[in-house]
Design a protein around this motif. Structure first.
Motif, PDB file in Angstrom:
ATOM      1  N   TYR A 171      20.115  -4.720  34.927  1.00  0.00           N
ATOM      2  CA  TYR A 171      21.302  -5.950  33.689  1.00  0.00           C
ATOM      3  C   TYR A 171      20.866  -6.930  34.537  1.00  0.00           C
ATOM      4  O   TYR A 171      21.692  -6.932  36.126  1.00  0.00           O
ATOM      5  CB  TYR A 171      21.730  -5.292  32.840  1.00  0.00           C
ATOM      6  CG  TYR A 171      23.095  -4.637  33.307  1.00  0.00           C
ATOM      7  CD1 TYR A 171      23.577  -3.802  33.453  1.00  0.00           C
ATOM      8  CD2 TYR A 171      23.743  -5.852  32.885  1.00  0.00           C
ATOM      9  CE1 TYR A 171      24.910  -2.938  33.400  1.00  0.00           C
ATOM     10  CE2 TYR A 171      24.898  -5.458  33.949  1.00  0.00           C
ATOM     11  CZ  TYR A 171      25.415  -4.093  34.090  1.00  0.00           C
ATOM     12  OH  TYR A 171      27.137  -3.420  34.205  1.00  0.00           O
ATOM     13  N   ARG A 201      21.748  -4.274  27.053  1.00  0.00           N
ATOM     14  CA  ARG A 201      22.640  -5.480  26.630  1.00  0.00           C
ATOM     15  C   ARG A 201      21.714  -6.677  26.391  1.00  0.00           C
ATOM     16  O   ARG A 201      20.696  -6.450  27.075  1.00  0.00           O
ATOM     17  CB  ARG A 201      23.791  -5.344  28.164  1.00  0.00           C
ATOM     18  CG  ARG A 201      24.598  -3.986  28.397  1.00  0.00           C
ATOM     19  CD  ARG A 201      24.462  -4.327  29.605  1.00  0.00           C
ATOM     20  NE  ARG A 201      25.193  -2.868  29.883  1.00  0.00           N
ATOM     21  CZ  ARG A 201      27.157  -2.459  29.827  1.00  0.00           C
ATOM     22  NH1 ARG A 201      27.389  -3.584  30.630  1.00  0.00           N
ATOM     23  NH2 ARG A 201      27.097  -1.517  30.738  1.00  0.00           N
ATOM     24  N   ASP A 246      25.976  -9.820  29.824  1.00  0.00           N
ATOM     25  CA  ASP A 246      26.079  -8.239  30.263  1.00  0.00           C
ATOM     26  C   ASP A 246      27.529  -7.568  29.797  1.00  0.00           C
ATOM     27  O   ASP A 246      26.867  -6.109  29.409  1.00  0.00           O
ATOM     28  CB  ASP A 246      25.843  -8.402  31.560  1.00  0.00           C
ATOM     29  CG  ASP A 246      27.661  -9.116  31.825  1.00  0.00           C
ATOM     30  OD1 ASP A 246      27.823  -9.844  31.654  1.00  0.00           O
ATOM     31  OD2 ASP A 246      28.660  -8.632  32.777  1.00  0.00           O
ATOM     32  N   ASN A 247      28.349  -7.820  28.759  1.00  0.00           N
ATOM     33  CA  ASN A 247      29.174  -7.107  27.681  1.00  0.00           C
ATOM     34  C   ASN A 247      29.176  -6.593  26.193  1.00  0.00           C
ATOM     35  O   ASN A 247      29.456  -7.020  25.467  1.00  0.00           O
ATOM     36  CB  ASN A 247      30.966  -7.745  27.924  1.00  0.00           C
ATOM     37  CG  ASN A 247      30.667  -7.567  29.533  1.00  0.00           C
ATOM     38  OD1 ASN A 247      30.506  -6.562  30.703  1.00  0.00           O
ATOM     39  ND2 ASN A 247      31.907  -7.709  30.162  1.00  0.00           N
ATOM     40  N   ASP A 262      32.338  -2.172  27.122  1.00  0.00           N
ATOM     41  CA  ASP A 262      33.593  -3.225  27.954  1.00  0.00           C
ATOM     42  C   ASP A 262      34.901  -3.059  28.042  1.00  0.00           C
ATOM     43  O   ASP A 262      34.697  -4.688  28.316  1.00  0.00           O
ATOM     44  CB  ASP A 262      32.404  -4.022  28.697  1.00  0.00           C
ATOM     45  CG  ASP A 262      31.466  -3.356  29.922  1.00  0.00           C
ATOM     46  OD1 ASP A 262      31.537  -2.148  30.089  1.00  0.00           O
ATOM     47  OD2 ASP A 262      30.535  -3.716  30.573  1.00  0.00           O
TER      48      ASP A 262
HETATM   49 MG    MG Z   1      30.468  -5.592  31.977  1.00  0.00          MG
END
Ligand code: MG
Ligand code: AMP
Length: 510
Positions: A93, A199, A268-269, A278
């Motif tokens: 990712y 994600r 990305d979270n 996360d």
């Molecule tokens: Mg992360």
């Protein structure tokens, strides 16, 4: 990206096959094209030790808690033993971190062991966080340390108990190894369970490479796995974007309503499943202030409590950009479609947030002026340094007709008169409700938790765990697992930190 040479293979120690827990893996992500991940085995650790196992979750996943409690269970969770059917992969990712695009992030220290279908028929990822280096590790060591692992375990379980979508913690294991951070730390792994680890950043990874084919494959994958209704829609990808937008809006509204600050809302979270994911430098607020930030690296308050709704929208805009090639052949038309899907955000957020605020102050239906009444209370709480959780909980206990019952909630305001003024209007509004007052109180108690994992308590549990004592973790976990049930013997867990206990900053702990 198959079995890169810099990744070690897990040793398969001699164990009695009869004692090895059985995982009925049914993997789907590993069926996607190879560019979606790297096949990589966890790096074995020297001394796997099961610290905690989430037995109810294990059962929900069709796993045998007794078998998982054997040494073979710890060996699996530590990555030393690969159970049959597992297909370990590190997912690729990208992501916008603090608005800066990073084209390649990926699972740098986490390995997806495989997927299980739980008792409700939901496909869940079993993910080892801290399993060693992968081709995405860059300069990192691929490891996780006890403090942040414990924080993620605790906060995820607390979030689930609050009824808010989240990844879960199946287990926490020690590695028996030292990990070098700012100081030497105790190595640990978190076994994380998620309805999906795709994600916003996963879409960005392919979109930025101009790989529309992969974006389509990924969109089809999440539709099939998480948003099957979209497959029936006239425009499945538009429907997908709308659904993800709505879920994210509702998730953030729910965070806001319990005073939660995620801390690192990078793309990305942001999980496409709509789960909180996360847990890094996150925290539940004590004293209410809208601009509260805990993360030590969030210097400008980008991810402060009150910024979360707009950051959520920004993140979804990045997703919409990635999906443009799927939203129509003509660029302008695709943009319009994306905008229309994003437009659902505001409504979805406001419905959930203001609906939630109304319930938090005991209004059982919606009338003109209710939102303003709730916002007025928040404004006074911020000005008067009132504790977020305790104010709403104490408000749940007062008698609608008797201001003499206000002592507890008034005392939370630096100047109690600020509460009294508000309470006058509030009582006028309550008087228009026909339901018995006990019903209003019960409704409030069911949404206003008595217990949250207060930051200083989390820190105490981490400090004790670092000295080999998990008892504070267990006590806190028990309390936050039933957040709406008040028990007199747990009163200390409702207390905000004393002056010497305040935790101003939390760290990413990578
Ligand atoms: Mg992360
Ligand atoms: P996080 O801050 O945990 O969301 O991680 C952001 C990115 O950094 C992800 O790509 C992680 O896999 C990677 N990362 C974080 N910590 C480590 C580590 N100790 N070793 C390797 N990669 C890491």
């Amino acid at each position: 990206m198959n079995n890169p040479s810099d990744c070690q293979t897990a040793d398969q120690p001699a164990v009695d096959p009869a004692s090895v827990p059985v995982f009925a893996f049914d993997n789907s992500y590993a069926r996607l094209p190879e560019q979606f991940y790297a096949r990589v085995l966890p790096t074995p650790v020297s001394e796997p030790g099961l610290l905690r196992l989430n037995r109810p979750l294990a059962e929900q996943l069709g796993l045998d808690p007794a078998a998982l409690s054997n040494p073979a269970g710890a060996a699996i969770f530590a990555g030393n033993l690969i159970p049959e059917g597992a297909e370990p992969i590190a997912m690729a990712y990208a992501g916008h971190q603090y608005a800066q695009f990073v084209p390649s992030l990926g699972d740098g220290r986490a390995i997806l062991l495989g997927e299980l279908i739980d008792r409700d028929g939901v496909r869940r990822d079993i993910h080892l966080k801290g399993a060693g280096r992968t081709p995405f590790s860059r300069m990192g060591d691929g490891r996780a340390v006890l403090g942040p692992v414990l924080r993620e375990y605790l906060l995820g379980e607390a979030m689930a108990a609050l009824g808010i979508p989240t990844t879960r913690a199946l287990a926490m294991v020690a590695t028996g190894e030292e990990v070098y951070r700012e100081r030497i730390e105790i190595g640990a792994l978190l076994v994380r369970v998620a309805a999906g680890h795709v994600r916003v950043g996963t879409f960005e990874y392919f979109a930025r490479r101009g790989n529309s084919e992969a974006v389509k494959t990924l969109a089809d994958y999440v539709i099939q796995r998480q948003y099957p209704d979209c497959a029936e829609a006239e425009q499945p990808y538009q429907a997908l974007l709308e659904q993800v937008v709505k879920r994210q809006a509702e998730l953030i509204a729910q965070w806001m309503l319990v005073g939660f600050i995620h801390g690192v809302m990078n793309t990305d979270n942001v999980a496409i499943s709509g789960e909180t994911i996360d847990y890094g430098p996150c925290a539940f607020m004590d004293t209410f202030h809208p601009q509260t930030v805990y993360s030590s690296i969030d210097r400008y308050g980008r991810y402060a409590w009150d910024q979360q709704p707009s950051i959520g929208y920004w993140n979804l805009t990045q997703l919409a950009n990635c999906l443009l090639p799927l939203l129509g052949d003509d660029a302008d038309g695709a943009k319009q479609t994306a905008r229309a899907a994003l437009d659902h955000y505001g409504k979805a957020f406001e419905t959930r947030y203001y609906g939630g605020l109304r319930t938090k102050i005991g209004l059982l239906d919606a009338r003109t002026g209710d939102d303003e009444l709730a916002l007025d209370l928040l404004g006074r709480m911020a000005a008067q340094q009132a504790d977020f959780t305790n104010t709403f909980r104490a408000l749940s206990e007062v008698d609608a007709e008797d201001p003499a019952t206000d002592a507890k909630v008034r005392a939370l305001f630096a100047d109690p008169a600020a509460f009294d003024q508000w309470a006058l209007q509030w009582r006028e509004r309550l008087a228009t409700q026909t339901q018995p007052d006990c019903e209003r109180q019960a409704t409030m108690r069911a949404v206003n938790p008595a217990y949250i994992p207060r930051n200083h308590r989390v820190q105490q549990a981490i400090d004790a765990a670092n000295h080999g004592d998990l008892a504070p973790l267990d006590r806190l976990l028990e309390v936050v697992s039933k957040p709406f049930e008040e028990h007199p013997e747990c009163a200390a867990y409702q207390q905000p930190p004393g002056p010497d206990e305040v935790v101003e900053r939390t760290f990413c702990g990578t």
